[in-house]
Design a protein around this motif. Structure first.
Motif, PDB file in Angstrom:
ATOM      1  N   PRO A  51      46.089  40.696  34.155  1.00  0.00           N
ATOM      2  CA  PRO A  51      46.082  39.608  33.174  1.00  0.00           C
ATOM      3  C   PRO A  51      45.521  38.307  33.747  1.00  0.00           C
ATOM      4  O   PRO A  51      45.974  37.832  34.781  1.00  0.00           O
ATOM      5  N   SER A  52      44.498  37.785  33.088  1.00  0.00           N
ATOM      6  CA  SER A  52      43.989  36.450  33.383  1.00  0.00           C
ATOM      7  C   SER A  52      43.261  35.971  32.144  1.00  0.00           C
ATOM      8  O   SER A  52      42.669  36.767  31.417  1.00  0.00           O
ATOM      9  N   ARG A  53      43.353  34.672  31.875  1.00  0.00           N
ATOM     10  CA  ARG A  53      42.695  34.089  30.704  1.00  0.00           C
ATOM     11  C   ARG A  53      41.192  34.229  30.801  1.00  0.00           C
ATOM     12  O   ARG A  53      40.524  34.557  29.844  1.00  0.00           O
ATOM     13  N   ASN A  54      40.671  33.913  31.998  1.00  0.00           N
ATOM     14  CA  ASN A  54      39.231  33.922  32.209  1.00  0.00           C
ATOM     15  C   ASN A  54      38.947  33.778  33.696  1.00  0.00           C
ATOM     16  O   ASN A  54      39.853  33.888  34.519  1.00  0.00           O
ATOM     17  N   ILE A  55      37.705  33.490  34.024  1.00  0.00           N
ATOM     18  CA  ILE A  55      37.300  33.404  35.430  1.00  0.00           C
ATOM     19  C   ILE A  55      37.994  32.244  36.160  1.00  0.00           C
ATOM     20  O   ILE A  55      38.141  32.269  37.373  1.00  0.00           O
ATOM     21  N   LEU A  56      38.453  31.259  35.413  1.00  0.00           N
ATOM     22  CA  LEU A  56      39.042  30.063  36.007  1.00  0.00           C
ATOM     23  C   LEU A  56      40.424  30.299  36.599  1.00  0.00           C
ATOM     24  O   LEU A  56      40.832  29.571  37.509  1.00  0.00           O
ATOM     25  N   ASP A  57      41.151  31.300  36.102  1.00  0.00           N
ATOM     26  CA  ASP A  57      42.498  31.547  36.627  1.00  0.00           C
ATOM     27  C   ASP A  57      42.672  32.946  37.212  1.00  0.00           C
ATOM     28  O   ASP A  57      43.759  33.309  37.639  1.00  0.00           O
ATOM     29  N   ALA A  58      41.604  33.725  37.261  1.00  0.00           N
ATOM     30  CA  ALA A  58      41.707  35.102  37.759  1.00  0.00           C
ATOM     31  C   ALA A  58      41.901  35.133  39.267  1.00  0.00           C
ATOM     32  O   ALA A  58      41.380  34.293  39.998  1.00  0.00           O
ATOM     33  N   ASP A  59      42.638  36.126  39.718  1.00  0.00           N
ATOM     34  CA  ASP A  59      42.783  36.387  41.140  1.00  0.00           C
ATOM     35  C   ASP A  59      41.407  36.802  41.656  1.00  0.00           C
ATOM     36  O   ASP A  59      40.782  37.709  41.086  1.00  0.00           O
ATOM     37  N   PRO A  60      40.903  36.170  42.715  1.00  0.00           N
ATOM     38  CA  PRO A  60      39.586  36.538  43.222  1.00  0.00           C
ATOM     39  C   PRO A  60      39.448  38.033  43.559  1.00  0.00           C
ATOM     40  O   PRO A  60      38.343  38.575  43.491  1.00  0.00           O
ATOM     41  N   ALA A  61      40.545  38.709  43.861  1.00  0.00           N
ATOM     42  CA  ALA A  61      40.489  40.136  44.164  1.00  0.00           C
ATOM     43  C   ALA A  61      40.100  40.962  42.933  1.00  0.00           C
ATOM     44  O   ALA A  61      39.698  42.119  43.062  1.00  0.00           O
ATOM     45  N   THR A  62      40.182  40.367  41.745  1.00  0.00           N
ATOM     46  CA  THR A  62      39.809  41.034  40.497  1.00  0.00           C
ATOM     47  C   THR A  62      38.298  41.235  40.399  1.00  0.00           C
ATOM     48  O   THR A  62      37.840  42.204  39.790  1.00  0.00           O
ATOM     49  N   PHE A  63      37.521  40.335  40.979  1.00  0.00           N
ATOM     50  CA  PHE A  63      36.081  40.309  40.735  1.00  0.00           C
ATOM     51  C   PHE A  63      35.310  41.483  41.329  1.00  0.00           C
ATOM     52  O   PHE A  63      34.355  41.963  40.719  1.00  0.00           O
ATOM     53  N   GLY A  64      35.691  41.954  42.508  1.00  0.00           N
ATOM     54  CA  GLY A  64      34.985  43.079  43.115  1.00  0.00           C
ATOM     55  C   GLY A  64      35.015  44.314  42.221  1.00  0.00           C
ATOM     56  O   GLY A  64      33.959  44.822  41.816  1.00  0.00           O
ATOM     57  N   PRO A  65      36.221  44.795  41.876  1.00  0.00           N
ATOM     58  CA  PRO A  65      36.293  45.957  40.986  1.00  0.00           C
ATOM     59  C   PRO A  65      35.668  45.697  39.609  1.00  0.00           C
ATOM     60  O   PRO A  65      34.989  46.564  39.067  1.00  0.00           O
TER      61      PRO A  65
END
Length: 142
Positions: A51-65
Motif C-alpha cells: 500500500p502506497s498512495r503514489n511515488i511520493l510515499d512508497a517504500d523505495p524497495a517497491t520500485f525494483g519489483p
C-alpha cells in the motif's frame, strides 16, 4: 502534510479480489490488469501489492519489483498488439491527474498516427478486456 493511504480505494479492493479485474500478470509483489477505461487498445495498469498512495510515499524497495514488471508488461503489450511503441504514465496527487490513490503505472501500446483517447470515464466492454488480456498473457508466455 500528505494524505494517508486509504485501504478502501478501488485498486486496493481489486488487489483483495473484492472487485473483479482482467489480470494479465501477478506475483508476490506486483499485479498487472486491464484498465477498464482504456486510452488505447491494450492499456494495462501495473501496481505494487504494497500500500502506497503514489511515488511520493512508497517504500523505495517497491520500485525494483514494480518496474521490472512494468518492463515485462511493456514488452508483452508491444508484441501482443504489434505496436510501434509503448507509453508509460504515472501520476502523483490530484494536480498531476492522479484519480486513484494507489501507486500504479499505465502501460499503453502506441501506434504511429493514432492519438490516445481521452480518459472519458466510459468503460470498455468486458469481452474486449478479456480478449486483450488473453493476448497479453499469451505474449508473456512466449
Amino acid at each position: 502534510m500528505a494524505e494517508a493511504y486509504d485501504p478502501g480505494n478501488i485498486f486496493a479492493k481489486i488487489l483483495r479480489g473484492e472487485i473483479p479485474s482482467q489480470r494479465v500478470y501477478e506475483d508476490d509483489a506486483v499485479v498487472a490488469f486491464m484498465d477498464v477505461m482504456p486510452q488505447g487498445v491494450g492499456h494495462t495498469l501495473v501496481m505494487p501489492r504494497a500500500p502506497s498512495r503514489n511515488i511520493l510515499d512508497a517504500d523505495p524497495a517497491t520500485f525494483g519489483p514494480l518496474f521490472a514488471v512494468v518492463q515485462k508488461i511493456a514488452v508483452a503489450v508491444k508484441k501482443a498488439f504489434n505496436a510501434d511503441g509503448v507509453t508509460l504514465m504515472q501520476f502523483n496527487e490530484p494536480a498531476s491527474g492522479q484519480t486513484v490513490f494507489h501507486l500504479h503505472v499505465h502501460v499503453i501500446p502506441r501506434f504511429e498516427g493514432v492519438p490516445l483517447k481521452p480518459h472519458s470515464g466510459q468503460m470498455e466492454k468486458p469481452e474486449v478486456l478479456a480478449e486483450n488480456a488473453a493476448k497479453i498473457r499469451a505474449a508473456l508466455g512466449s
